[in-house]
Design a protein around this motif. Sequence first.
Motif, PDB file in Angstrom:
ATOM      1  N   GLY A   1      14.339  18.859  89.045  1.00 14.77           N
ATOM      2  CA  GLY A   1      14.607  17.720  88.191  1.00 14.77           C
ATOM      3  C   GLY A   1      15.517  16.677  88.816  1.00 14.77           C
ATOM      4  N   PHE A   2      16.171  17.030  89.907  1.00 19.41           N
ATOM      5  CA  PHE A   2      17.045  16.084  90.588  1.00 19.41           C
ATOM      6  C   PHE A   2      16.384  15.592  91.864  1.00 19.41           C
ATOM      7  N   ILE A   3      16.672  14.370  92.212  1.00 20.52           N
ATOM      8  CA  ILE A   3      16.160  13.808  93.458  1.00 20.52           C
ATOM      9  C   ILE A   3      16.951  14.405  94.611  1.00 20.52           C
ATOM     10  N   LYS A   4      16.272  14.933  95.604  1.00 16.48           N
ATOM     11  CA  LYS A   4      16.939  15.601  96.714  1.00 16.48           C
ATOM     12  C   LYS A   4      17.089  14.708  97.939  1.00 16.48           C
ATOM     13  N   ASN A   5      16.680  13.473  97.834  1.00  8.97           N
ATOM     14  CA  ASN A   5      16.743  12.533  98.944  1.00  8.97           C
ATOM     15  C   ASN A   5      18.076  11.789  98.904  1.00  8.97           C
TER      16      ASN A   5
ATOM     17  N   LEU B   1      20.540  11.266  95.211  1.00  9.71           N
ATOM     18  CA  LEU B   1      20.679  12.667  94.814  1.00  9.71           C
ATOM     19  C   LEU B   1      20.882  12.845  93.303  1.00  9.71           C
ATOM     20  N   GLY B   2      20.282  11.976  92.511  1.00  9.19           N
ATOM     21  CA  GLY B   2      20.513  12.030  91.072  1.00  9.19           C
ATOM     22  C   GLY B   2      19.263  12.276  90.266  1.00  9.19           C
ATOM     23  N   PHE B   3      19.283  11.765  89.036  1.00  3.57           N
ATOM     24  CA  PHE B   3      18.157  11.923  88.127  1.00  3.57           C
ATOM     25  C   PHE B   3      16.996  11.029  88.539  1.00  3.57           C
ATOM     26  N   PRO B   4      15.764  11.507  88.349  1.00  6.41           N
ATOM     27  CA  PRO B   4      14.614  10.623  88.521  1.00  6.41           C
ATOM     28  C   PRO B   4      14.659   9.520  87.459  1.00  6.41           C
ATOM     29  N   LYS B   5      13.980   8.432  87.699  1.00  3.34           N
ATOM     30  CA  LYS B   5      14.010   7.276  86.790  1.00  3.34           C
ATOM     31  C   LYS B   5      13.644   7.641  85.361  1.00  3.34           C
ATOM     32  N   GLU B   6      12.708   8.563  85.166  1.00  2.00           N
ATOM     33  CA  GLU B   6      12.278   8.895  83.810  1.00  2.00           C
ATOM     34  C   GLU B   6      13.364   9.598  82.991  1.00  2.00           C
TER      35      GLU B   6
ATOM     36  N   VAL C   1      21.380   9.743  80.931  1.00 10.68           N
ATOM     37  CA  VAL C   1      22.656   9.291  81.478  1.00 10.68           C
ATOM     38  C   VAL C   1      23.154   8.070  80.723  1.00 10.68           C
ATOM     39  N   ASP C   2      22.266   7.151  80.412  1.00 10.09           N
ATOM     40  CA  ASP C   2      22.656   5.950  79.672  1.00 10.09           C
ATOM     41  C   ASP C   2      23.265   6.303  78.320  1.00 10.09           C
ATOM     42  N   CYS C   3      22.663   7.239  77.602  1.00 10.21           N
ATOM     43  CA  CYS C   3      23.184   7.648  76.287  1.00 10.21           C
ATOM     44  C   CYS C   3      24.544   8.327  76.407  1.00 10.21           C
ATOM     45  N   VAL C   4      24.714   9.185  77.388  1.00 14.65           N
ATOM     46  CA  VAL C   4      25.993   9.871  77.571  1.00 14.65           C
ATOM     47  C   VAL C   4      27.076   8.874  77.966  1.00 14.65           C
TER      48      VAL C   4
END
Length: 51
Positions: A2-6, A11-16, A21-24
């Motif tokens: 579920g995390f971007i490994k690049n 190294l975070g969340f994919p766009k979808e 993150v925005d809500c938190v």
Amino acid sequence: MGFIKNIEAGLGFPKEYTSIVDCVEELDDVTSLIITKRGSTRLDGACFHLA
């Protein structure tokens, strides 16, 4: 999973999943997002637990 490994992609969340993150980020005084398989989704002081 579920995390971007690049490293070039942050190294975070994919766009979808950025809406999570925005809500938190909108919650006052929350400084940590904890992703867990145990317990329930809850706000615990400065930590938001996402089950």
